[in-house]
Design a protein around this motif. Structure first.
Motif, short mmCIF file in Angstrom:
data_model
loop_
_atom_site.label_atom_id
_atom_site.label_comp_id
_atom_site.label_asym_id
_atom_site.label_seq_id
_atom_site.Cartn_x
_atom_site.Cartn_y
_atom_site.Cartn_z
N ASN A 42 30.44 38.03 -18.53
CA ASN A 42 30.66 38.16 -17.05
C ASN A 42 31.97 38.08 -16.85
N HIS A 43 32.73 37.28 -17.39
CA HIS A 43 33.99 37.18 -17.05
C HIS A 43 34.85 38.12 -17.53
N LEU A 44 34.53 38.75 -18.57
CA LEU A 44 35.51 39.95 -19.12
C LEU A 44 35.13 40.97 -18.16
N GLY A 45 33.72 41.26 -17.82
CA GLY A 45 33.51 42.33 -16.68
C GLY A 45 34.18 41.99 -15.50
N ASP A 46 34.23 40.70 -15.03
CA ASP A 46 34.72 40.57 -13.73
C ASP A 46 36.43 40.93 -13.52
N VAL A 47 36.86 40.42 -14.64
CA VAL A 47 38.59 40.61 -14.80
C VAL A 47 38.57 41.94 -14.94
N GLY A 48 37.89 42.96 -15.55
CA GLY A 48 38.18 44.21 -15.63
C GLY A 48 37.71 44.88 -14.27
N ALA A 49 36.90 44.25 -13.64
CA ALA A 49 36.44 44.99 -12.41
C ALA A 49 37.42 44.69 -11.17
N ILE A 50 38.09 43.61 -11.21
CA ILE A 50 39.27 43.19 -10.18
C ILE A 50 40.34 44.10 -10.48
N ILE B 39 22.09 23.21 -14.55
CA ILE B 39 22.70 23.90 -15.52
C ILE B 39 23.83 24.60 -15.15
N GLU B 40 25.10 24.72 -15.95
CA GLU B 40 26.34 25.22 -15.45
C GLU B 40 26.20 26.87 -15.90
N GLY B 41 25.96 27.68 -14.85
CA GLY B 41 26.10 29.04 -15.19
C GLY B 41 27.37 29.44 -15.18
N PHE B 42 27.79 30.78 -15.34
CA PHE B 42 28.99 31.42 -15.13
C PHE B 42 29.65 31.46 -13.75
N ARG B 43 28.74 31.11 -12.91
CA ARG B 43 29.16 31.01 -11.30
C ARG B 43 29.31 29.85 -10.99
N GLY B 44 28.87 28.92 -11.73
CA GLY B 44 28.72 27.30 -11.38
C GLY B 44 27.51 26.81 -11.49
N GLU B 45 26.88 25.66 -10.64
CA GLU B 45 26.11 24.88 -10.98
C GLU B 45 24.81 25.57 -10.53
N ILE B 46 23.46 25.55 -11.43
CA ILE B 46 22.29 26.19 -11.23
C ILE B 46 21.21 25.07 -10.99
N LEU B 47 20.37 25.07 -9.92
CA LEU B 47 19.60 24.03 -9.83
C LEU B 47 18.24 24.74 -9.97
N ALA B 48 17.25 24.10 -10.61
CA ALA B 48 15.74 24.48 -10.66
C ALA B 48 15.05 23.40 -10.49
N TYR B 49 14.14 23.60 -9.58
CA TYR B 49 13.07 22.42 -9.24
C TYR B 49 11.53 23.18 -9.64
N VAL B 50 10.70 22.35 -10.31
CA VAL B 50 9.38 22.89 -10.58
C VAL B 50 8.49 21.62 -10.53
N ARG B 51 7.24 22.04 -10.12
CA ARG B 51 6.20 21.16 -10.00
C ARG B 51 4.65 21.88 -10.50
N PHE B 52 4.01 21.22 -11.38
CA PHE B 52 2.94 22.01 -11.93
C PHE B 52 1.64 21.47 -10.99
N GLY B 53 0.80 22.50 -10.99
CA GLY B 53 -0.74 22.14 -10.39
C GLY B 53 -1.66 21.89 -11.39
#
Length: 530
Positions: A273-281, A467-481
């Motif tokens: 993603n960073h390679l693609g972004d630098v090229g797109a910029i 998790i640290e994704g390429f854009r930054g912090e990703i949060l996921a919340y899960v609850r099971f039934g």
């Protein structure tokens, strides 16, 4: 984990008459979990602001008896989840947006999806819903069918009240939601004088897919596949966050080798993603040479990802309990050779980018985002790091296998497009080092130690993934039934926090510089719209 600010927080709330009930929620660890009364929701935000906490996310859930609203805060790498019950008869909470600008759009999303009214919110307009549902319909309530009640034709959203600017020479430029390229839909409304942008207002939500609703009832494997499609360019990171949350809920231990393979995939996703972004910029300022060179390198990088993991984007490579595909010596050698070759090529390309006057003229000082503004909106990842904010989940709230490694986090304080390019460029090199270390020291015994048998979590079990994704912090919340099926899934993509910064950093720039400002942010429409 104990943090002094947590103790201070509890003490300050007690002085305000706020009763905090701490809950032991194994699946949400290492985050602390509190319950407070709905009437204390506003005082909570005020004290969090005084303590300089970062507002991370908020989500709601229809429990069948009441609506549960959760807000997540972070400081010094310690996370805190605070919850309150909201009655159906009086679905009202005090807004956090007055204390945390980052809460603005997420609260509007909760308002649209669950019908909670936020007192003192600065903006009562619809955000996610547009005109697809009636005012009395709330898609995340239990009584709303998964396929909705669609009209024959949804009404146009032509009465959305954009900000109007008046004065001599002021004119308005509408852009989108349909664009000339192949990007996703989003609407941008400019007010300008001559070529100078006075104001930009975004209208998102056109890529709404109903992720939160259609997650309900899936099994763990089905949720992992869905999470990988929240934002296609972050398929590894979102799937990992969801699986981390589910594995915590199920109390499953993932083999070390599988965790390392996940991290290799995540770093490969970051580099691509960073390679693609630098090229797109480069492309957005007509530097075609840079665009083609970085696109060529990204293509070669993704082809090796396909050979090693079966998919160019490594989609569905992360599964509950482990990973789908192992890598052998051949793939490891190919990765090392590719890094050796690409590092040399990038050295030359970076020198060209640094020394080209035309790039300097277009990128330096363009799209300036001050550290204060970045902090107000909670911007992390390359956007935050270009404006002096160094937080990185891999290092500051470390999870395996990063907790056994040194993670380099490049930080700049110029806050312009150039700085956001520099962060990406340095992160690519830092990811090379991490991948080299992981392929040289992949743990876990023989090839094939890549998964743990899934076991059904108890009804009500919940988990939190960060998790640290390429854009930054990703949060996921899960609850099971019941029967190990998903009862609630909430993913928070970094785009929720970086899209608002685009409105601020483009002001006083010229209209022709909007594309490069936009690309330097590169928010995900899909990741935001859910």
């Amino acid at each position: 984990m104990t943090a002094s600010w947590i103790t201070t927080f509890i003490g300050q709330l007690a002085l305000q008459g706020v009763n905090v009930q701490e809950e032991t929620a194994t699946g949400l660890a290492p985050a602390r979990t509190w319950w407070i009364g709905a009437e204390d929701w506003g005082r909570l935000a005020q004290q969090a602001r005084i303590l300089n906490c970062r507002w991370v996310a908020a989500w709601g859930e229809d429990s069948g008896e009441k609506i549960i609203v959760s807000a997540c805060f972070e400081k010094d790498g310690i996370y805190l989840i605070v919850r309150a019950h909201v009655e159906y008869a009086t679905p009202i909470l005090t807004s956090h947006a007055a204390c945390f600008a980052a809460a603005d759009r997420p609260e509007r999303h909760i308002q649209d999806m669950l019908g909670i009214a936020f007192i003192d919110h600065p903006d009562a307009r619809r955000w996610t819903r547009h005109q697809a549902w009636k005012d009395s319909e709330y898609p995340l309530r239990r009584n709303f069918p998964v396929d909705g009640n669609p009209p024959a034709r949804a009404a146009p959203d032509d009465d959305y009240r954009f900000l109007h600017a008046h004065g001599a020479g002021v004119y308005e430029i509408p852009v989108g939601p349909v664009h000339a390229g192949i990007i996703e839909p989003g609407h941008f409304r400019f007010q300008a004088v001559g070529e100078t942008v006075l104001n930009l207002e975004e209208r998102l939500g056109y890529a709404h897919k109903g992720i939160e609703k259609i997650a309900v009832g899936r099994d763990a494997a089905g949720l992992a596949r869905l999470a990988g499609r929240v934002s296609g360019d972050s398929t590894v990171a979102h799937a990992w966050a969801a699986c981390m949350a589910m594995e915590k809920a199920a109390e499953i231990r993932v083999p070390e080798r599988a965790l390392t393979l996940r991290a290799i995939m995540a770093e490969r996703e970051r580099v691509a993603n960073h390679l693609g972004d630098v090229g797109a910029i480069c492309n957005d300022v007509s530097f075609s040479f840079g665009f083609h060179q970085f696109a060529r390198l990204r293509e070669a990088w993704q082809r090796l990802s396909q050979e090693a993991f079966g998919h160019r984007f490594m989609m569905d490579g992360i599964i509950p309990g482990g990973v789908l595909t192992d890598i052998g010596d051949r793939a490891a050698v190919a990765m090392q050779k590719q890094i050796d070759s690409m590092r040399k090529e990038l050295d030359g390309l970076y020198d060209i980018l640094d020394d080209l006057p035309s790039l300097e003229d277009r990128l330096d000082t363009t799209g300036y985002l001050s550290p204060e503004t970045a902090r107000i909106y909670g911007a992390l990842g390359y956007v935050g790091r270009a404006s002096g904010i160094a937080f990185d989940v891999r290092r500051d709230a470390a999870y395996a296998p990063y907790d056994q490694m040194t993670v380099e986090v490049p930080v700049f304080d110029q806050g312009d497009v150039t700085a956001r390019v520099q962060v990406r460029a340095r992160e690519i090199l830092a990811s090379f080092k991490l991948i080299e270390k992981m392929i040289a020291e992949t743990p876990g015994g023989a090839v094939g130690s890549i998964g743990t048998e899934w076991k059904l979590p108890a009804a009500g079990a919940e988990g939190l993934g960060l998790i640290e994704g390429f854009r930054g912090e990703i949060l996921a919340y899960v609850r099971f039934g019941e029967d190990g099926r998903i009862a609630r899934y909430f993913p928070r993509d970094p785009s929720w926090l970086i899209w608002p910064t685009l409105e601020k950093l483009v002001r006083d720039n010229i209209v022709p510089d909007f594309p490069v400002c936009n690309k330097s942010i590169n928010g995900s429409y899909s990741g935001h719209d859910l």
